[in-house]
Motif scaffolding. Sequence first.
Motif: not given
Length: 120
Positions: A3-31
């Motif tokens: 749901s939209t509410r669940q998605t917003a919660e998922i995104i908020d959690k990903l933001i938190e994990l990213t800001q605390h360096n608990q999830i690391s993102w790599g960059s790629q060129d678009p396909v």
Amino acid sequence: MFSTRQTAEIIDKLIELTQHNQISWGSQDPVAPMVGPDSRVDMVYVANYIGRNIRIYQQHFKYYLDDEKYCWDEQMVVEFIDEYGSLLGKLPKTPNAYELLRAVQFQNPQINSFYDDLFK
């Protein structure tokens, strides 16, 4: 999927994990499916967290007003992909996806170290 509410919660959690360096993102060129004459993606970010591959990008696309007139619009895309980059599913659109992209971009070592380099 979610749901939209669940998605917003998922995104908020990903933001938190990213800001605390608990999830690391790599960059790629678009396909190829992301870009074309009517669509443009500058950079794609991918992370693996708890066994799931997550991809985020900002897509610019032509929004046609009629057969000939168009304007450029944009959307944030957050997807689950397999190990080969094939799409498994997309999260519904939520406003906080832009905040996730900002957090991911700030995590970039070249950007993140700018302050330290500037004031050495």
